[in-house]
Design a protein around this motif. Structure first.
Motif, mmCIF file in Angstrom:
data_model
loop_
_atom_site.group_PDB
_atom_site.id
_atom_site.type_symbol
_atom_site.label_atom_id
_atom_site.label_comp_id
_atom_site.label_asym_id
_atom_site.label_seq_id
_atom_site.Cartn_x
_atom_site.Cartn_y
_atom_site.Cartn_z
ATOM 1 N N ILE A 76 4.704 -0.778 12.989
ATOM 2 C CA ILE A 76 3.627 -0.009 13.612
ATOM 3 C C ILE A 76 2.238 -0.517 13.203
ATOM 4 C CG2 ILE A 76 3.608 1.856 11.861
ATOM 5 C CD1 ILE A 76 3.265 2.233 15.715
ATOM 6 N N ASP A 77 2.084 -0.996 11.976
ATOM 7 C CA ASP A 77 0.762 -1.468 11.544
ATOM 8 C C ASP A 77 0.480 -2.902 11.981
ATOM 9 O OD1 ASP A 77 0.177 0.946 10.363
ATOM 10 O OD2 ASP A 77 0.963 0.350 8.401
ATOM 11 N N ARG A 93 0.234 17.548 12.441
ATOM 12 C CA ARG A 93 1.581 16.984 12.315
ATOM 13 C C ARG A 93 2.150 17.189 10.907
ATOM 14 N NH1 ARG A 93 1.313 10.813 13.536
ATOM 15 N NH2 ARG A 93 0.612 11.599 15.529
ATOM 16 N N PRO A 141 7.558 9.676 15.391
ATOM 17 C CA PRO A 141 8.102 8.803 14.333
ATOM 18 C C PRO A 141 7.007 8.552 13.298
ATOM 19 C CG PRO A 141 7.652 7.524 16.338
ATOM 20 C CD PRO A 141 7.310 8.956 16.644
ATOM 21 N N SER A 142 7.096 9.185 12.147
ATOM 22 C CA SER A 142 6.037 9.047 11.146
ATOM 23 C C SER A 142 6.587 9.184 9.733
ATOM 24 C CB SER A 142 4.965 10.115 11.369
ATOM 25 O OG SER A 142 4.118 10.182 10.238
ATOM 26 N N ALA A 143 6.434 8.102 8.970
ATOM 27 C CA ALA A 143 6.856 8.146 7.569
ATOM 28 C C ALA A 143 5.950 9.063 6.762
ATOM 29 C CB ALA A 143 6.845 6.744 6.978
ATOM 30 N N GLN A 144 4.715 9.212 7.223
ATOM 31 C CA GLN A 144 3.803 10.102 6.499
ATOM 32 C C GLN A 144 4.264 11.549 6.635
ATOM 33 O OE1 GLN A 144 -0.075 9.210 8.070
ATOM 34 N NE2 GLN A 144 -0.142 7.179 7.136
ATOM 35 N N ARG A 153 9.668 3.875 7.702
ATOM 36 C CA ARG A 153 9.733 3.259 6.365
ATOM 37 C C ARG A 153 10.308 4.256 5.357
ATOM 38 N NH1 ARG A 153 3.871 1.174 5.902
ATOM 39 N NH2 ARG A 153 4.222 1.108 8.150
ATOM 40 N N ARG A 175 2.890 5.972 -3.321
ATOM 41 C CA ARG A 175 4.050 6.754 -3.742
ATOM 42 C C ARG A 175 4.288 6.641 -5.246
ATOM 43 N NH1 ARG A 175 4.232 5.584 1.528
ATOM 44 N NH2 ARG A 175 5.554 6.767 2.959
ATOM 45 N N THR A 229 -2.362 8.004 4.820
ATOM 46 C CA THR A 229 -1.179 8.125 3.961
ATOM 47 C C THR A 229 -1.519 8.964 2.738
ATOM 48 O OG1 THR A 229 -0.491 5.931 4.674
ATOM 49 C CG2 THR A 229 0.595 6.821 2.729
ATOM 50 N N LYS A 232 -4.257 6.021 14.700
ATOM 51 C CA LYS A 232 -4.364 5.350 13.388
ATOM 52 C C LYS A 232 -5.823 5.425 12.922
ATOM 53 C CE LYS A 232 -0.079 4.325 13.025
ATOM 54 N NZ LYS A 232 0.712 4.984 11.978
ATOM 55 N N LYS A 245 0.836 -1.209 0.000
ATOM 56 C CA LYS A 245 0.000 0.000 0.000
ATOM 57 C C LYS A 245 0.870 1.258 0.000
ATOM 58 C CE LYS A 245 -2.945 0.508 3.531
ATOM 59 N NZ LYS A 245 -2.718 1.752 4.291
ATOM 60 N N SER A 246 1.875 1.293 0.850
ATOM 61 C CA SER A 246 2.726 2.490 0.938
ATOM 62 C C SER A 246 3.392 2.784 -0.401
ATOM 63 C CB SER A 246 3.820 2.278 1.992
ATOM 64 O OG SER A 246 3.260 2.158 3.261
HETATM 65 C C1 S3P Z 1 2.606 4.796 6.221
HETATM 66 C C2 S3P Z 1 3.127 5.214 7.417
HETATM 67 C C3 S3P Z 1 2.608 4.775 8.719
HETATM 68 C C4 S3P Z 1 1.667 3.584 8.603
HETATM 69 C C5 S3P Z 1 0.709 3.726 7.454
HETATM 70 C C6 S3P Z 1 1.481 3.848 6.152
HETATM 71 C C7 S3P Z 1 3.200 5.300 4.970
HETATM 72 O O1 S3P Z 1 1.893 5.850 9.311
HETATM 73 O O2 S3P Z 1 0.933 3.418 9.804
HETATM 74 O O3 S3P Z 1 -0.146 2.606 7.382
HETATM 75 O O4 S3P Z 1 2.912 4.738 3.898
HETATM 76 O O5 S3P Z 1 3.981 6.257 5.039
HETATM 77 P P1 S3P Z 1 2.638 6.965 10.215
HETATM 78 O O6 S3P Z 1 3.487 7.777 9.344
HETATM 79 O O7 S3P Z 1 1.509 7.764 10.811
HETATM 80 O O8 S3P Z 1 3.384 6.181 11.246
#
Ligand code: S3P
Length: 449
Positions: free
Chosen positions: A325-326, A133, A173-176, A201, A33, A102, A353, A28-29
């Protein structure tokens, strides 16, 4: 405004051994992208293995609304004719990201450094989630956001066409959040820098490089530092989306708790920013072999052979949280079938979440006869052993796909069946979940079957 369809109650009951091969859908991520970066390149990006879940389809529609051409050619085969860096046009309508945090957060980043306004909305779950955020760092570029109280959707982001590059240390800590800043930085002159305490991630960084941007990653005293040189020429790519390790977690964990099971799950990511669950399961005593390690779609992957296992509770280190995290909802189910307690700390992000996942899992597991202790930042599951989970409850899923799938997996090994009030959100990330699990031998039924 975005709705959320008719609820679909589902039930899962104790089944015989799970056997066979579980080919889970695309990540999905990475799918989000691929569509977004494809839309920011000039020319045609070809994508194979795209996850055709609702979250990703909503992002595809958003890219179209911003001027890119997004075309489906066949199952998982898509192309995106991008508009080039800085080439998005003002959308005529509100951008509806459905259930996807995301989607909305990454797209906010992508439009923040364009001089027009975009209004975002989502479903009842997404509209409760915090957007400050992302809008806070985007304000440093010069973008302004007006949302509902608590910076919640619906929200209008007025982008800037005179952005200043930004140096930002992510407070959570957030990749988003990291990705939103990097995507904004693409159309800002100079260098945009993100520093994160723990590595999250890294698909945005990897894919930006793949599309031709200059991205430097360094370990510094503050953590992990990413530097992007703005306004690159992004070159269209052929993106092969690898399978989603977060979706793979469901058949893997089901096989671990259902007696006599042995399954193969091909192409599971071994990217260290995503594979914390698998490390944890092995520490709990899981019989998993990692076969045929190789690279697919730019990610290290292996085929996982998984056998039913006697599991023991462990303490999951907090520094591992970002890499899994998921996966805490499904881990808490596995923990219920282990001997002893499993302690998960450093997990307060789970509270923001698709729903408050600590609360949702604790309430549902308790209804199934499992004792769970929670604090703001932790969850402890007292294992009942391989045959000790009573089940016999209907669990609320709070418009959260992973809560729904977790309780359906739980029902596969509990004494009495487990129902969920609404399995429809599963379509956001794993539309073939029911079919795939049934193919392995699970006994799941939806209302209407
Ligand atoms: C994701 C980042 C994570 C994850 C989400 C997908 C992404 O969220 O929980 O399902 O694709 O960057 P956070 O950035 O809020 O941790």
């Amino acid at each position: 405004m975005s709705g959320h369809g008719t609820p679909i109650p589902m039930t899962s009951q104790k089944c015989g051994p799970l056997k066979g091969t579980a080919n889970v859908p695309g990540d999905k991520s990475i799918s989000h992208r691929a569509l977004i970066l494809g839309a920011m390149a000039v020319g045609e990006t070809k994508i194979t293995g795209l996850l055709e879940g609702q979250d990703v389809l909503d992002t595809g529609r958003a890219m179209q609304a911003l001027g890119a051409e997004v075309v489906r050619h066949g199952a998982g085969e898509w192309s995106v004719h991008g508009v080039g860096v800085g080439g998005f046009r003002e959308p005529e309508q509100v951008i509806d990201c459905g259930n996807s945090g995301t989607g909305v957060r990454l797209i906010m980043g992508a439009v923040a450094t364009h001089g027009f306004a975009t209004t975002f909305t989502g479903d009842a779950s997404l509209n409760k989630r915090p957007m400050g955020r992302v809008t806070d760092p985007l304000a440093l570029f010069g973008a302004q956001a007006v949302g509902r109280s608590g910076e919640r959707l619906p929200l209008t982001l007025v982008g800037t066409d005179t952005p200043t590059p930004v140096e930002y240390a992510t407070p959570v800590p957030s990749a988003q959040v990291k990705s939103a800043v990097l995507l904004a930085g693409i159309n800002a002159p100079g260098k945009t820098v993100v520093v994160e305490k723990e590595a999250t991630r890294d698909h945005t960084e990897r894919m930006l490089r793949g599309f031709g941007a200059e991205v430097v990653v360094e370990e510094v005293a503050e953590g992990h530092k990413i530097t992007l040189t703005g306004q690159p020429e992004l070159t269209p790519q052929e993106v092969a989306v690898p399978r989603d390790p977060s979706s793979a977690a469901f058949p893997v964990c089901a096989a671990l708790i259902v007696e006599g099971s042995e399954i193969l799950v091909p192409g599971v990511s071994q990217n260290t920013t995503r594979n914390g669950l698998y490390t944890t399961l092995v520490e709990m005593g899981a019989d998993i072999t990692f076969e045929n390690p190789r690279e697919e779609g730019g990610e290290p992957v292996a085929d996982l052979r998984v056998r039913h296992s006697q599991l023991k509770g462990i303490e999951v280190p907090p520094e591992r949280a970002a890499s899994m995290i998921d996966e805490y909802p499904i881990l808490s189910v596995v923990a219920a079938f282990a001997e002893g307690k499993t302690v998960m700390t450093g997990v307060k992000e789970l509270r923001v979440k698709e729903c408050d996942r600590i609360d949702a899992m604790a309430r549902g597991l308790e209804a199934c006869g499992v004792t769970v202790d929670e604090t703001e930042d932790s969850m402890t599951v007292h294992g009942c052993g391989p045959d000790g989970v009573a089940g016999g409850a209907t669990c609320a899923t709070f418009i959260d796909h992973r809560i729904a799938m977790s309780f359906l997996v739980c029902g596969m090994a509990s004494q009495e069946p487990i129902s969920v009030d609404d399995g429809s959100p599963i379509a956001t990330s794993f539309p073939v979940f029911e079919k795939l699990m049934r193919g392995l031998g699970a006994q799941i039924s939806s209302q209407g079957d």
